[in-house]
Scaffold this motif. Structure first.
Motif, PDB file in Angstrom:
ATOM      1  N   UNK A 170       0.830  -1.198   0.000  1.00 17.20           N
ATOM      2  CA  UNK A 170       0.000   0.000   0.000  1.00 17.20           C
ATOM      3  C   UNK A 170       0.868   1.254   0.000  1.00 17.20           C
ATOM      4  N   UNK A 171       1.966   1.235   0.783  1.00 20.85           N
ATOM      5  CA  UNK A 171       2.847   2.405   0.866  1.00 20.85           C
ATOM      6  C   UNK A 171       3.497   2.687  -0.491  1.00 20.85           C
ATOM      7  N   UNK A 172       3.966   1.641  -1.175  1.00 16.94           N
ATOM      8  CA  UNK A 172       4.628   1.817  -2.467  1.00 16.94           C
ATOM      9  C   UNK A 172       3.624   2.288  -3.516  1.00 16.94           C
ATOM     10  N   UNK A 173       2.451   1.666  -3.563  1.00 16.05           N
ATOM     11  CA  UNK A 173       1.458   2.056  -4.574  1.00 16.05           C
ATOM     12  C   UNK A 173       0.984   3.488  -4.338  1.00 16.05           C
ATOM     13  N   UNK A 190       3.415  -5.210  -8.237  1.00 18.71           N
ATOM     14  CA  UNK A 190       2.345  -4.308  -8.669  1.00 18.71           C
ATOM     15  C   UNK A 190       2.135  -4.384 -10.178  1.00 18.71           C
ATOM     16  N   UNK A 191       3.252  -4.500 -10.930  1.00 20.35           N
ATOM     17  CA  UNK A 191       3.146  -4.643 -12.384  1.00 20.35           C
ATOM     18  C   UNK A 191       2.423  -5.945 -12.722  1.00 20.35           C
ATOM     19  N   UNK A 192       2.775  -7.021 -12.057  1.00 18.74           N
ATOM     20  CA  UNK A 192       2.151  -8.331 -12.300  1.00 18.74           C
ATOM     21  C   UNK A 192       0.647  -8.294 -12.035  1.00 18.74           C
ATOM     22  N   UNK A 208       2.631   0.052 -14.348  1.00 19.82           N
ATOM     23  CA  UNK A 208       3.198  -0.279 -15.659  1.00 19.82           C
ATOM     24  C   UNK A 208       4.682   0.092 -15.647  1.00 19.82           C
ATOM     25  N   UNK A 209       5.481  -0.649 -16.407  1.00 17.39           N
ATOM     26  CA  UNK A 209       6.930  -0.417 -16.477  1.00 17.39           C
ATOM     27  C   UNK A 209       7.280  -0.011 -17.899  1.00 17.39           C
ATOM     28  N   UNK A 231      -1.004   2.463 -12.417  1.00 13.23           N
ATOM     29  CA  UNK A 231      -2.208   2.376 -13.249  1.00 13.23           C
ATOM     30  C   UNK A 231      -3.290   3.245 -12.618  1.00 13.23           C
ATOM     31  N   UNK A 232      -4.251   3.708 -13.432  1.00 17.71           N
ATOM     32  CA  UNK A 232      -5.311   4.583 -12.908  1.00 17.71           C
ATOM     33  C   UNK A 232      -6.034   3.886 -11.754  1.00 17.71           C
ATOM     34  N   UNK A 233      -6.083   4.513 -10.570  1.00 19.19           N
ATOM     35  CA  UNK A 233      -6.686   3.850  -9.398  1.00 19.19           C
ATOM     36  C   UNK A 233      -8.130   3.424  -9.612  1.00 19.19           C
ATOM     37  N   UNK A 234      -8.923   4.254 -10.335  1.00 17.36           N
ATOM     38  CA  UNK A 234     -10.332   3.898 -10.505  1.00 17.36           C
ATOM     39  C   UNK A 234     -10.493   2.638 -11.341  1.00 17.36           C
ATOM     40  N   UNK A 235      -9.513   2.364 -12.214  1.00 19.75           N
ATOM     41  CA  UNK A 235      -9.571   1.158 -13.033  1.00 19.75           C
ATOM     42  C   UNK A 235      -8.940  -0.017 -12.296  1.00 19.75           C
ATOM     43  N   UNK A 236      -7.686   0.176 -11.854  1.00 18.65           N
ATOM     44  CA  UNK A 236      -6.939  -0.929 -11.254  1.00 18.65           C
ATOM     45  C   UNK A 236      -7.528  -1.359  -9.916  1.00 18.65           C
ATOM     46  N   UNK A 237      -7.689  -0.400  -9.001  1.00 17.87           N
ATOM     47  CA  UNK A 237      -8.211  -0.742  -7.675  1.00 17.87           C
ATOM     48  C   UNK A 237      -9.694  -1.070  -7.768  1.00 17.87           C
ATOM     49  N   UNK A 238     -10.414  -0.374  -8.670  1.00  5.70           N
ATOM     50  CA  UNK A 238     -11.834  -0.677  -8.842  1.00  5.70           C
ATOM     51  C   UNK A 238     -12.057  -2.108  -9.270  1.00  5.70           C
ATOM     52  N   UNK A 239     -11.190  -2.621 -10.138  1.00  3.28           N
ATOM     53  CA  UNK A 239     -11.316  -4.007 -10.577  1.00  3.28           C
ATOM     54  C   UNK A 239     -11.098  -4.968  -9.411  1.00  3.28           C
TER      55      UNK A 239
END
Length: 324
Positions: A13-16, A48-50, A55-56, A67-75
């Motif tokens: 969580x801290x890194x993201x 996080x990339x996996x 993204x790298x 990645x956009x939080x609403x997309x990545x975390x929303x999923x």
């Protein structure tokens, strides 16, 4: 830690969180921002990339962006909600299996306590839809489900030959829209309906094999109920229903149908039944869709025809003439 419910560790969580505010940073830059060793930051970034959270970009050294939080975390949230829904469904199946196994292992258990409104609604549904011969019921407030919400299902059962005998108390009949919108269609389809000024409890009996009654009629009491299995208690409830049935006033179909000579039409018969059940003028007006003035005029006309000066006398006179 906010994301732990999604499977994040505190370091993830801290890194993201830091990465969201530092697009196109290197692992070393992120490690400095998070006060951790570069190898540890690099390993977390790879994770996080996996997982699709970062993204790298190509190049030396590689750079990372969130990645956009609403997309990545929303999923992730959607996936976790789906998992929780599946878990709830499994728990419900296990509850029903446990309940049935407990009942089978204790066949002399007379009553089963239900403490969830959804469980109560499902139990009533099982009793009514599972009936093959007859459903008997006391109908009175308070209600778990909206009155009349199961009308279509009841009409279908009646078409397949399942008899319905229902006793309504005056509060149920006076419920706005209930008489014309629910009770009358049921009676037209074959329901045998009667009325009592007041019923001692709510009750559903299915094929003389099971019944359900509320824990209490006090406010909130409908959120708990007893499911009664074959036992002396069930026999007592059946006897109570039959005793109330004998005392109840038949509630006939309301409508424009013509009457035989010397007998009231359907509308007058229903009005007499409502008077005998103790409904007020205002309640009768609501159930019949009449104005207050029309209601008073029709009541006066019926009382005059019966030679009665009080509602009690009206009921007695109607009973003597076979109108009830």
């Amino acid at each position: 830690m906010e994301f732990n419910v999604l499977g994040f560790t505190a370091d993830m969580e801290r890194v993201y969180t830091a990465l969201v505010g530092m697009p196109r940073c290197t692992a070393a830059e992120l490690a400095d921002a998070c006060a951790m060793a570069a190898p540890a930051a690099g390993k977390l970034l790879s994770g996080l990339v996996r997982d699709g959270l970062a993204v790298r970009s190509a190049g030396r050294p590689p750079r990372f962006s969130a990645a956009a939080p609403d997309v990545a975390v929303g999923a992730l949230i959607t996936e976790r909600e789906q998992q929780l829904g599946e878990a709830r469904a499994l728990v419900q199946r296990l509850i029903e299996t446990h309940r049935e196994a407990t009942r089978i292992s204790h066949p002399d258990m007379a009553a089963e306590l239900l403490t969830d409104r959804e469980d109560i609604s499902k139990a009533v549904h099982r009793l009514t839809t599972g009936a093959r011969r007859e459903v008997c019921a006391f109908d009175r407030p308070p209600y778990v489900d909206r009155p009349g919400s199961n009308l279509d299902a009841q009409l279908e059962r009646q078409r397949t030959g399942v008899a319905h005998r229902v006793i309504y108390d005056r509060e149920a009949v006076a419920w706005p829209g209930r008489l014309q919108g629910d009770i009358v269609p049921s009676v037209r389809a074959g329901e045998q309906a009667r009325m009592r000024p007041e019923l001692p409890l709510k009750l559903v009996i299915s094929d003389s094999s099971a019944a359900i009654i509320p824990f209490s009629l006090a406010p909130g009491g409908q959120s708990a109920a007893y499911l009664i299995h074959p036992s002396p208690m069930l026999v007592a409830l059946q006897s109570l229903f039959e005793a109330q049935w004998e005392r109840a006033i038949p509630l006939g179909e309301s409508g424009p149908a013509s009457a035989e000579p010397g007998q009231p039409d359907a509308e007058t018969r229903t009005l007499v039944s409502l008077l005998a059940s103790g409904l007020t003028d205002a309640a009768i007006a609501r159930t019949q869709g009449w104005s207050a003035r029309t209601t008073q005029r029709r009541i006066h006309r019926v009382m005059t025809e019966l030679g009665a000066s009080t509602r009690f006398q009206t009921g007695l006179a109607a009973a003597r003439r076979g109108w009830l």
